[in-house]
Scaffold this motif. Sequence first.
Motif, PDB file in Angstrom:
ATOM      1  N   MET A 186     -61.636  10.284 -26.588  1.00 54.82           N
ATOM      2  CA  MET A 186     -60.331   9.668 -26.604  1.00 54.82           C
ATOM      3  C   MET A 186     -59.675  10.194 -27.950  1.00 54.82           C
ATOM      4  O   MET A 186     -58.636   9.472 -28.094  1.00 54.82           O
ATOM      5  CB  MET A 186     -60.623   8.185 -26.585  1.00 54.82           C
ATOM      6  N   ILE A 187     -60.261  10.821 -28.751  1.00 57.28           N
ATOM      7  CA  ILE A 187     -59.678  11.197 -30.246  1.00 57.28           C
ATOM      8  C   ILE A 187     -58.190  11.833 -29.991  1.00 57.28           C
ATOM      9  O   ILE A 187     -57.249  11.498 -30.761  1.00 57.28           O
ATOM     10  CB  ILE A 187     -60.497  11.903 -31.181  1.00 57.28           C
ATOM     11  N   THR A 188     -58.062  12.517 -28.582  1.00 59.53           N
ATOM     12  CA  THR A 188     -56.735  13.131 -28.388  1.00 59.53           C
ATOM     13  C   THR A 188     -55.945  12.287 -27.182  1.00 59.53           C
ATOM     14  O   THR A 188     -54.907  12.823 -26.963  1.00 59.53           O
ATOM     15  CB  THR A 188     -57.074  14.695 -27.893  1.00 59.53           C
ATOM     16  N   ARG A 189     -56.521  11.200 -26.784  1.00 59.09           N
ATOM     17  CA  ARG A 189     -55.766  10.760 -25.820  1.00 59.09           C
ATOM     18  C   ARG A 189     -55.423   9.101 -26.430  1.00 59.09           C
ATOM     19  O   ARG A 189     -55.470   7.990 -25.794  1.00 59.09           O
ATOM     20  CB  ARG A 189     -56.653  10.361 -24.462  1.00 59.09           C
ATOM     21  N   SER A 190     -55.305   9.056 -27.737  1.00 63.94           N
ATOM     22  CA  SER A 190     -55.204   7.566 -28.251  1.00 63.94           C
ATOM     23  C   SER A 190     -53.775   6.896 -27.815  1.00 63.94           C
ATOM     24  O   SER A 190     -53.797   5.822 -28.283  1.00 63.94           O
ATOM     25  CB  SER A 190     -55.241   7.769 -29.821  1.00 63.94           C
ATOM     26  N   SER A 191     -52.723   7.763 -27.321  1.00 63.98           N
ATOM     27  CA  SER A 191     -51.513   7.145 -26.793  1.00 63.98           C
ATOM     28  C   SER A 191     -51.928   6.645 -25.648  1.00 63.98           C
ATOM     29  O   SER A 191     -50.942   5.751 -24.940  1.00 63.98           O
ATOM     30  CB  SER A 191     -50.622   8.217 -26.800  1.00 63.98           C
ATOM     31  N   GLU A 192     -52.855   6.827 -24.643  1.00 68.56           N
ATOM     32  CA  GLU A 192     -53.170   6.381 -23.524  1.00 68.56           C
ATOM     33  C   GLU A 192     -53.328   4.731 -23.516  1.00 68.56           C
ATOM     34  O   GLU A 192     -54.139   4.369 -24.445  1.00 68.56           O
ATOM     35  CB  GLU A 192     -54.221   6.847 -22.572  1.00 68.56           C
ATOM     36  N   HIS A 193     -52.662   4.131 -22.616  1.00 73.45           N
ATOM     37  CA  HIS A 193     -53.173   2.569 -22.646  1.00 73.45           C
ATOM     38  C   HIS A 193     -54.653   2.371 -21.923  1.00 73.45           C
ATOM     39  O   HIS A 193     -54.688   2.465 -20.627  1.00 73.45           O
ATOM     40  CB  HIS A 193     -51.953   1.924 -21.718  1.00 73.45           C
ATOM     41  N   LEU A 194     -55.244   1.795 -22.641  1.00 75.66           N
ATOM     42  CA  LEU A 194     -56.612   1.521 -22.106  1.00 75.66           C
ATOM     43  C   LEU A 194     -56.870   0.201 -21.625  1.00 75.66           C
ATOM     44  O   LEU A 194     -56.549  -0.954 -22.181  1.00 75.66           O
ATOM     45  CB  LEU A 194     -57.637   1.749 -23.326  1.00 75.66           C
ATOM     46  N   LEU A 195     -57.406   0.246 -20.343  1.00 71.21           N
ATOM     47  CA  LEU A 195     -57.657  -1.023 -19.551  1.00 71.21           C
ATOM     48  C   LEU A 195     -59.316  -1.222 -19.526  1.00 71.21           C
ATOM     49  O   LEU A 195     -59.939  -0.312 -19.528  1.00 71.21           O
ATOM     50  CB  LEU A 195     -57.370  -0.941 -18.280  1.00 71.21           C
ATOM     51  N   THR A 196     -59.547  -2.458 -19.754  1.00 68.47           N
ATOM     52  CA  THR A 196     -61.054  -2.807 -19.527  1.00 68.47           C
ATOM     53  C   THR A 196     -61.143  -2.961 -18.106  1.00 68.47           C
ATOM     54  O   THR A 196     -60.083  -2.934 -17.359  1.00 68.47           O
ATOM     55  CB  THR A 196     -61.545  -4.150 -20.152  1.00 68.47           C
ATOM     56  N   GLU A 197     -62.348  -3.030 -17.304  1.00 70.27           N
ATOM     57  CA  GLU A 197     -62.677  -3.257 -16.124  1.00 70.27           C
ATOM     58  C   GLU A 197     -62.177  -4.847 -15.691  1.00 70.27           C
ATOM     59  O   GLU A 197     -61.748  -4.836 -14.501  1.00 70.27           O
ATOM     60  CB  GLU A 197     -64.067  -2.931 -15.801  1.00 70.27           C
ATOM     61  N   TRP A 198     -62.428  -5.618 -16.461  1.00 71.50           N
ATOM     62  CA  TRP A 198     -61.735  -6.896 -16.344  1.00 71.50           C
ATOM     63  C   TRP A 198     -59.927  -6.780 -16.259  1.00 71.50           C
ATOM     64  O   TRP A 198     -59.463  -7.335 -15.357  1.00 71.50           O
ATOM     65  CB  TRP A 198     -61.871  -7.886 -17.374  1.00 71.50           C
ATOM     66  N   ASN A 199     -59.292  -5.988 -16.886  1.00 71.35           N
ATOM     67  CA  ASN A 199     -57.853  -5.780 -16.579  1.00 71.35           C
ATOM     68  C   ASN A 199     -57.699  -5.113 -15.304  1.00 71.35           C
ATOM     69  O   ASN A 199     -56.886  -5.420 -14.696  1.00 71.35           O
ATOM     70  CB  ASN A 199     -57.557  -4.726 -17.692  1.00 71.35           C
ATOM     71  N   HIS A 217     -56.229   2.135 -14.315  1.00 73.87           N
ATOM     72  CA  HIS A 217     -57.343   2.981 -14.568  1.00 73.87           C
ATOM     73  C   HIS A 217     -58.097   2.496 -15.891  1.00 73.87           C
ATOM     74  O   HIS A 217     -57.468   2.341 -16.774  1.00 73.87           O
ATOM     75  CB  HIS A 217     -57.281   4.438 -14.572  1.00 73.87           C
ATOM     76  N   SER A 218     -59.378   2.492 -15.809  1.00 77.27           N
ATOM     77  CA  SER A 218     -60.106   2.330 -17.107  1.00 77.27           C
ATOM     78  C   SER A 218     -61.064   3.381 -17.390  1.00 77.27           C
ATOM     79  O   SER A 218     -61.758   4.124 -16.738  1.00 77.27           O
ATOM     80  CB  SER A 218     -61.336   1.033 -16.835  1.00 77.27           C
ATOM     81  N   THR A 219     -61.120   3.889 -18.758  1.00 78.06           N
ATOM     82  CA  THR A 219     -61.472   5.020 -18.993  1.00 78.06           C
ATOM     83  C   THR A 219     -63.044   4.899 -19.140  1.00 78.06           C
ATOM     84  O   THR A 219     -63.485   4.054 -19.321  1.00 78.06           O
ATOM     85  CB  THR A 219     -60.810   5.709 -20.383  1.00 78.06           C
ATOM     86  N   GLY A 220     -63.711   6.192 -19.291  1.00 82.70           N
ATOM     87  CA  GLY A 220     -65.413   6.065 -19.331  1.00 82.70           C
ATOM     88  C   GLY A 220     -65.476   6.303 -20.578  1.00 82.70           C
ATOM     89  O   GLY A 220     -66.808   6.381 -21.048  1.00 82.70           O
ATOM     90  N   HIS A 221     -64.713   6.507 -21.647  1.00 82.41           N
ATOM     91  CA  HIS A 221     -64.960   6.686 -23.119  1.00 82.41           C
ATOM     92  C   HIS A 221     -64.402   5.730 -24.018  1.00 82.41           C
ATOM     93  O   HIS A 221     -63.661   5.152 -24.034  1.00 82.41           O
ATOM     94  CB  HIS A 221     -64.153   8.396 -23.247  1.00 82.41           C
ATOM     95  N   ALA A 222     -65.237   5.954 -25.326  1.00 77.80           N
ATOM     96  CA  ALA A 222     -64.781   5.256 -26.357  1.00 77.80           C
ATOM     97  C   ALA A 222     -63.551   5.627 -27.050  1.00 77.80           C
ATOM     98  O   ALA A 222     -63.235   6.447 -27.201  1.00 77.80           O
ATOM     99  CB  ALA A 222     -66.041   5.191 -27.440  1.00 77.80           C
ATOM    100  N   ASP A 223     -62.643   4.466 -27.519  1.00 82.93           N
ATOM    101  CA  ASP A 223     -61.505   4.561 -28.184  1.00 82.93           C
ATOM    102  C   ASP A 223     -61.887   4.654 -29.617  1.00 82.93           C
ATOM    103  O   ASP A 223     -62.916   4.576 -30.160  1.00 82.93           O
ATOM    104  CB  ASP A 223     -60.617   3.659 -27.784  1.00 82.93           C
ATOM    105  N   ARG A 224     -60.612   4.788 -30.278  1.00 82.04           N
ATOM    106  CA  ARG A 224     -61.033   5.028 -32.003  1.00 82.04           C
ATOM    107  C   ARG A 224     -61.578   3.863 -32.593  1.00 82.04           C
ATOM    108  O   ARG A 224     -62.345   3.956 -33.399  1.00 82.04           O
ATOM    109  CB  ARG A 224     -59.573   5.361 -32.613  1.00 82.04           C
ATOM    110  N   ALA A 225     -61.185   2.690 -32.190  1.00 77.54           N
ATOM    111  CA  ALA A 225     -61.851   1.431 -32.530  1.00 77.54           C
ATOM    112  C   ALA A 225     -63.360   1.353 -32.691  1.00 77.54           C
ATOM    113  O   ALA A 225     -64.082   0.977 -33.323  1.00 77.54           O
ATOM    114  CB  ALA A 225     -61.251   0.089 -32.276  1.00 77.54           C
ATOM    115  N   THR A 226     -63.703   1.541 -31.017  1.00 76.37           N
ATOM    116  CA  THR A 226     -65.142   1.644 -30.781  1.00 76.37           C
ATOM    117  C   THR A 226     -65.860   2.736 -31.432  1.00 76.37           C
ATOM    118  O   THR A 226     -67.135   2.353 -32.055  1.00 76.37           O
ATOM    119  CB  THR A 226     -65.088   1.891 -28.992  1.00 76.37           C
TER     120      THR A 226
END
Length: 540
Positions: free
Chosen positions: A309-322, A474-483
């Motif tokens: 996700m280092i190159t996909r930081s602009s994507e809006h990330l959803l949790t599975e709850w979202n 869609h909820s990504t399978g990868h860690a965002d920058r904060a994680t």
Amino acid sequence: MKMKAIELIKSIRELNDDMVDAARNVSLDVDDDALVADLARWAAKRCGEDEADVLREVKAWAETDSPFPTLRDILEVGAECNEEHDNPPPPWKFRDFLGFRGMEERNEWYKKRVHITIHRGTKQIGGSITEINMGETNIVVDLGSQLPGSHGSLSDDEIVKELFRPFRSHIDAVFFTHYHGDHTGLMDKIPSDVPIYMDSAMLTILRKLHEHTGNKVMQELLANHNGRIHPFTAGETLRIGDISVHTFFVDHSAYHANMFLFEGAGHTILHSGDFRSTGYMSKSLNIIPGLIHDSYHKEVDVLLIEGTMITRSSEHLLTEWNVKKEAMDFMRDHRQIFVVCSSTNFDSLTSICRVAQANHLPIYGSPYIMEMLKTFSDMAGAYTGLYDLPPIKGIDELKRAHPKEGVVLLGSLLNRKKEDAYSLYDRYGCYMSDYKPHLIYSMWQGYLNPKHPAYDEGLATFVNRFGDEVKYIHSTGHADRATLAKFIKDIAPRKYIVPFHTENPAGFKELDVEDKYRDMMIFPQDGDTIDVGGGEIWYE
């Protein structure tokens, strides 16, 4: 017993500083005949044998193998090691030539050896292959095929040939973090004498997957008739030669993914695999540092960490709850819904099925999706009721009933021909009364972008047929920058942080972490070897 000259030439490990002298005297531009003559002369002199006899043996060997590229590489390394370097390599980078004065010195060095080689993945997502050497034991983590649009330094065929070529140090085991193809796609290329280790849930899922693909080679391998696959349960500690492997369950879009802590020769290396903090089982990520530090009483010297996700930081990330909430809102207003989602993305499929049930919508799926979901649900049911699924009807029932409403699970639809994908819209839609279709697209949007290397024309064609009636959830399978930053702080590595599975390793420098962790970050190229112990034998 004295080593024969032909065995000396074949055995890379036994080549010592005498080879440097050979490198000085042999022109690296000579043809193979001249090269082998010089090598035979050198080996014969060292072993006290007749030069002509050795030359005949080497030529006979050459008729059954192709040793000369390997030998030429050794000579080039030997020659380079004797040159004056204006720009010496960084301290972590291992210089390949070793000169041992004897077996005792060699054995002492191997006891302390701790090396990491990321054969592929330093500047790309997927196609992951990492080798870890501790003492005299060599383990490979993941053997993935490249994702569409990826162009690694070596092709799939080239990298398999390099890893398992003759006269190279033997691979003692291959460990797999999870079942996605960019981590397992080359599993069937592993030589039959190399043991394979994977999570027992992963083995079950791969068996189901390849029953569907019809891959006979993989079906035979996964049947495990000869016992070369060693299934484990996350939490186990395994011993492979000089290395202890601590296994950890971690949340990912693949069910039952794993992290591995490798311990040997006085050092520890944590390989993160793919992980995230947005899934239903994401609390596992917070447990791992405590297990390492408090339960095992270990510190981590090197953290190998994925950075998708280092190159996909602009994507809006959803949790599975979202995902569940947005699907709930969507299904309140729409009653004929097709779903494009990977058949192995268990969390998102569970969310969609539970929401359909709450909205009193019947669910339909192909036999394959129904079987995969049942497999997941049966396995997870031993731990939690979170994945209890409502009844799912087969596609044949959809054809028979022609319902006015329902949710139809279609899988990923990747790698379809354009014409086939185009016709799917009508093929399934004609079974719905008063056809008013909408689509939930629960996958990465890069597959739909004609400008992206991973663009999938068939999938994009199908999605585009729905026009504006598409809901992207869609909820990504990868860690965002904060994680990623939090995980680095929690693990607190002591020596090196090495990004992989990323298109932008240098982007890790921008994470919100202390300077001491930025200073630990190193960015090798594919094929570079990291010398963790820092010990090498070097003779000028």
